[in-house]
Design an enzyme around this catalytic site. Structure first.
Site, PDB file in Angstrom:
ATOM      1  N   PRO A  18     131.056 -48.262 -80.343  1.00  0.00           N
ATOM      2  CA  PRO A  18     130.823 -47.385 -80.547  1.00  0.00           C
ATOM      3  C   PRO A  18     129.683 -46.577 -79.778  1.00  0.00           C
ATOM      4  O   PRO A  18     128.832 -47.455 -79.267  1.00  0.00           O
ATOM      5  CB  PRO A  18     130.633 -46.687 -81.862  1.00  0.00           C
ATOM      6  CG  PRO A  18     130.504 -48.244 -82.224  1.00  0.00           C
ATOM      7  CD  PRO A  18     131.725 -48.996 -81.274  1.00  0.00           C
ATOM      8  N   MET A  19     129.690 -46.243 -78.570  1.00  0.00           N
ATOM      9  CA  MET A  19     128.420 -45.532 -77.720  1.00  0.00           C
ATOM     10  C   MET A  19     128.040 -43.774 -77.687  1.00  0.00           C
ATOM     11  O   MET A  19     128.705 -43.908 -77.207  1.00  0.00           O
ATOM     12  CB  MET A  19     128.508 -46.379 -76.335  1.00  0.00           C
ATOM     13  CG  MET A  19     128.400 -48.519 -76.798  1.00  0.00           C
ATOM     14  SD  MET A  19     127.668 -48.588 -74.804  1.00  0.00           S
ATOM     15  CE  MET A  19     129.626 -48.657 -74.468  1.00  0.00           C
ATOM     16  N   GLU A  20     126.771 -43.415 -78.418  1.00  0.00           N
ATOM     17  CA  GLU A  20     126.420 -42.245 -78.170  1.00  0.00           C
ATOM     18  C   GLU A  20     126.353 -41.810 -76.470  1.00  0.00           C
ATOM     19  O   GLU A  20     125.784 -42.823 -75.819  1.00  0.00           O
ATOM     20  CB  GLU A  20     125.161 -42.166 -78.923  1.00  0.00           C
ATOM     21  CG  GLU A  20     124.756 -40.581 -78.829  1.00  0.00           C
ATOM     22  CD  GLU A  20     123.403 -40.990 -79.918  1.00  0.00           C
ATOM     23  OE1 GLU A  20     122.915 -41.651 -80.221  1.00  0.00           O
ATOM     24  OE2 GLU A  20     122.980 -39.135 -80.332  1.00  0.00           O
ATOM     25  N   CYS A 104     122.640 -49.256 -87.043  1.00  0.00           N
ATOM     26  CA  CYS A 104     122.565 -48.128 -85.867  1.00  0.00           C
ATOM     27  C   CYS A 104     120.575 -48.706 -86.183  1.00  0.00           C
ATOM     28  O   CYS A 104     119.871 -49.058 -87.207  1.00  0.00           O
ATOM     29  CB  CYS A 104     122.545 -47.460 -86.026  1.00  0.00           C
ATOM     30  SG  CYS A 104     121.027 -46.409 -84.180  1.00  0.00           S
ATOM     31  N   LYS A 148     130.265 -51.634 -89.888  1.00  0.00           N
ATOM     32  CA  LYS A 148     129.872 -52.266 -88.624  1.00  0.00           C
ATOM     33  C   LYS A 148     129.068 -52.231 -88.493  1.00  0.00           C
ATOM     34  O   LYS A 148     127.793 -51.427 -88.821  1.00  0.00           O
ATOM     35  CB  LYS A 148     129.704 -51.344 -87.036  1.00  0.00           C
ATOM     36  CG  LYS A 148     129.538 -51.718 -86.073  1.00  0.00           C
ATOM     37  CD  LYS A 148     129.499 -50.835 -84.478  1.00  0.00           C
ATOM     38  CE  LYS A 148     129.170 -51.472 -83.571  1.00  0.00           C
ATOM     39  NZ  LYS A 148     127.863 -51.057 -83.008  1.00  0.00           N
ATOM     40  N   ASN A 212     130.684 -59.018 -81.693  1.00  0.00           N
ATOM     41  CA  ASN A 212     130.016 -58.176 -81.243  1.00  0.00           C
ATOM     42  C   ASN A 212     128.564 -58.728 -80.743  1.00  0.00           C
ATOM     43  O   ASN A 212     127.619 -59.134 -81.389  1.00  0.00           O
ATOM     44  CB  ASN A 212     130.068 -56.676 -81.531  1.00  0.00           C
ATOM     45  CG  ASN A 212     129.067 -55.751 -80.493  1.00  0.00           C
ATOM     46  OD1 ASN A 212     128.355 -55.416 -81.328  1.00  0.00           O
ATOM     47  ND2 ASN A 212     129.302 -55.537 -79.479  1.00  0.00           N
ATOM     48  N   GLY A 213     128.046 -58.946 -79.397  1.00  0.00           N
ATOM     49  CA  GLY A 213     127.469 -59.021 -78.801  1.00  0.00           C
ATOM     50  C   GLY A 213     126.591 -59.495 -77.577  1.00  0.00           C
ATOM     51  O   GLY A 213     127.491 -60.385 -77.868  1.00  0.00           O
ATOM     52  N   ASP A 214     127.016 -58.747 -76.107  1.00  0.00           N
ATOM     53  CA  ASP A 214     126.334 -59.563 -75.016  1.00  0.00           C
ATOM     54  C   ASP A 214     127.653 -60.019 -74.916  1.00  0.00           C
ATOM     55  O   ASP A 214     128.191 -61.309 -73.812  1.00  0.00           O
ATOM     56  CB  ASP A 214     125.496 -60.920 -75.140  1.00  0.00           C
ATOM     57  CG  ASP A 214     124.761 -60.244 -75.595  1.00  0.00           C
ATOM     58  OD1 ASP A 214     124.395 -59.125 -75.612  1.00  0.00           O
ATOM     59  OD2 ASP A 214     123.701 -60.434 -75.825  1.00  0.00           O
ATOM     60  N   GLY A 236     130.764 -53.732 -75.948  1.00  0.00           N
ATOM     61  CA  GLY A 236     130.168 -52.180 -75.203  1.00  0.00           C
ATOM     62  C   GLY A 236     129.848 -52.073 -73.596  1.00  0.00           C
ATOM     63  O   GLY A 236     130.037 -51.482 -73.125  1.00  0.00           O
TER      64      GLY A 236
HETATM   65  C1  LIG Z   1     123.990 -46.235 -75.246  1.00  0.00           C
HETATM   66  C2  LIG Z   1     124.289 -47.080 -76.331  1.00  0.00           C
HETATM   67  C3  LIG Z   1     124.649 -46.039 -77.545  1.00  0.00           C
HETATM   68  C4  LIG Z   1     125.424 -46.679 -79.155  1.00  0.00           C
HETATM   69  N1  LIG Z   1     125.720 -46.331 -80.194  1.00  0.00           N
HETATM   70  C5  LIG Z   1     126.506 -47.407 -80.995  1.00  0.00           C
HETATM   71  C6  LIG Z   1     127.077 -45.546 -81.476  1.00  0.00           C
HETATM   72  O1  LIG Z   1     127.136 -44.640 -82.032  1.00  0.00           O
HETATM   73  N2  LIG Z   1     127.519 -46.261 -83.100  1.00  0.00           N
HETATM   74  C7  LIG Z   1     127.490 -48.079 -83.426  1.00  0.00           C
HETATM   75  O2  LIG Z   1     128.078 -48.488 -84.348  1.00  0.00           O
HETATM   76  N3  LIG Z   1     126.611 -48.729 -82.083  1.00  0.00           N
HETATM   77  C8  LIG Z   1     126.153 -48.248 -81.282  1.00  0.00           C
HETATM   78  N4  LIG Z   1     126.021 -48.946 -80.111  1.00  0.00           N
HETATM   79  C9  LIG Z   1     125.529 -50.383 -80.378  1.00  0.00           C
HETATM   80  C10 LIG Z   1     126.880 -51.224 -79.880  1.00  0.00           C
HETATM   81  O3  LIG Z   1     128.048 -50.829 -80.419  1.00  0.00           O
HETATM   82  C11 LIG Z   1     127.178 -51.993 -79.662  1.00  0.00           C
HETATM   83  O4  LIG Z   1     126.544 -53.327 -80.881  1.00  0.00           O
HETATM   84  C12 LIG Z   1     125.913 -52.720 -79.192  1.00  0.00           C
HETATM   85  O5  LIG Z   1     125.413 -52.642 -77.848  1.00  0.00           O
HETATM   86  C13 LIG Z   1     126.527 -54.385 -78.519  1.00  0.00           C
HETATM   87  O6  LIG Z   1     127.307 -54.904 -78.011  1.00  0.00           O
HETATM   88  P1  LIG Z   1     127.496 -55.183 -76.437  1.00  0.00           P
HETATM   89  O7  LIG Z   1     126.598 -56.540 -75.364  1.00  0.00           O
HETATM   90  O8  LIG Z   1     128.134 -55.188 -76.053  1.00  0.00           O
HETATM   91  O9  LIG Z   1     126.977 -53.657 -75.635  1.00  0.00           O
HETATM   92  C14 LIG Z   1     125.073 -48.477 -79.154  1.00  0.00           C
HETATM   93  C15 LIG Z   1     124.914 -48.949 -77.655  1.00  0.00           C
HETATM   94  C16 LIG Z   1     124.984 -48.210 -76.703  1.00  0.00           C
HETATM   95  C17 LIG Z   1     124.405 -49.034 -75.342  1.00  0.00           C
END
Ligand SMILES: Cc1cc2nc3c(=O)[nH]c(=O)nc-3n(C[C@H](O)[C@H](O)[C@H](O)COP(=O)(O)O)c2cc1C
Length: 329
Positions: A18-20, A104, A148, A212-214, A236
């Protein structure tokens, strides 16, 4: 009746994070068009907001089409009864599950005791999880509840937090391998994700554990799944670099021609227009829309100049006219 849970799909699972302001229905439809995940997530949606007078300004986050399946609604908020209502809403509107945001790290959210702050407030977390489970179960179908979360708030507290979460009737935990304090500033601690998996194996093997992460793409994900024993990975930011991150061949992105890249952005504009079908959609959502340009328009001579002219465009018509010069017929 329990509907088919997305968490029982065959493993390993590749999940869209999920990404806002990113993973809205338009972006998810683009993933369907390019390389879809096994499970989609909405942006996080505030349950106080959805059921308030200004609900219309929030509920677009849960807008979706029939094609985006399976889709999980992610919710956050304050009052347990609103989580109950949020889960009921998700059930009535065709979501395959409901996920509680306990990760968050934003200061304004943490200071109010919400999201990741609940890692240090088990009383509140209990009320929220129990209310969500009731909302996901009461009346008719049952949809699965997942959480999450992160490794801790200021320090790593998985030794108490993971067993606490496992004590509930939840289907899955997605663990982002950082504390809230670490935001996204340090590499994710995959060794600690692996430790949480071992706790899960010991305490409740039925709960799906997602790391999750990177994770950059499917290939990287498969390696992390092998090394750290998670049931799947969530991606993400990798999607912002590579719209084909979930493809069996994630390098596909590197071979896209300029014309294909421009065509993908044109497709995004078409879905954007069809989705937010009102005249001032471009003006209202230009800020959000323009954030996507870099996903498609990158890695070729002149990409930066093209993005600059796209950013300056004031309408969809103008944007399309610029792009159409790059599409070969
Ligand atoms: C632009 C943006 C918006 C995000 N919005 C949410 C969200 O709405 N809910 C959530 O649980 N995590 C949110 N995250 C966190 C991501 O879901 C994820 O946990 C985090 O980016 C680490 O994963 P990644 O390294 O694959 O990006 C957001 C991250 C980014 C970069």
């Amino acid at each position: 009746m329990t509907i088919q849970s997305p968490w029982t799909r065959s493993r390993p699972l590749f999940i869209q994070a999920p990404m806002e302001d990113v993973t809205d229905t338009v972006f998810r439809q683009m993933l369907l068009h390019t390389a879809p995940p096994d499970i989609f997530f909405t942006e996080f949606t505030n349950v106080e907001g959805v059921f308030s007078e200004g609900g219309a300004n929030v509920v677009h986050r849960l807008q979706h089409t029939e094609a985006e399946k399976p889709l999980i609604a992610q919710i956050w908020g304050h009052k347990p009864e609103n989580y109950y209502n949020g889960a009921q809403y998700a059930k009535k509107h065709g979501f395959a599950g409901v996920d509680i945001n306990m990760g968050c790290p934003k200061k304004e959210v943490i200071n109010k005791g919400l999201c990741a702050a609940m890692i240090d407030n088990h009383d509140q977390a209990r009320k929220v999880i129990e209310a969500t489970i009731r909302g996901a179960s009461d009346g008719g179908d049952v949809i699965p509840v997942s959480v999450k979360t992160r490794l801790g708030v200021k320090s790593v507290t998985i030794d108490s937090w993971i067993p606490f979460l496992l004590s509930f009737d939840i289907a899955a935990i997605t663990l982002h391998g950082r504390t809230a304090k670490e935001m996204s500033k340090v590499p994710a601690h995959w060794d600690l994700i692996a430790k949480a998996v071992r706790m899960r194996n010991r305490l409740k093997p039925s709960v799906v554990m997602i790391g999750n992460g990177d994770v950059s793409d499917r290939k990287d994900g498969l390696e992390k799944i092998r090394v750290y024993n998670v049931d799947g990975v969530m991606i993400g930011r990798g999607l912002l670099e590579n719209i084909y991150a979930f493809d069996v061949d994630p390098t596909r992105n590197e071979r896209l021609t300029i014309s294909e890249k421009a065509f993908l952005l044109l497709k995004h504009l078409d879905i954007f227009e069809a989705t937010w079908n009102h005249q001032d959609a471009f003006q209202k959502k230009a800020y959000t829309l323009k954030k996507y340009y870099k996903i498609y328009i990158n890695s070729f001579d002149g990409a930066s100049d093209l993005r600059t002219s796209l950013m300056a465009a004031n309408s969809l018509v103008e944007t399309r006219a610029i792009l159409s010069k790059y599409v070969s017929r």
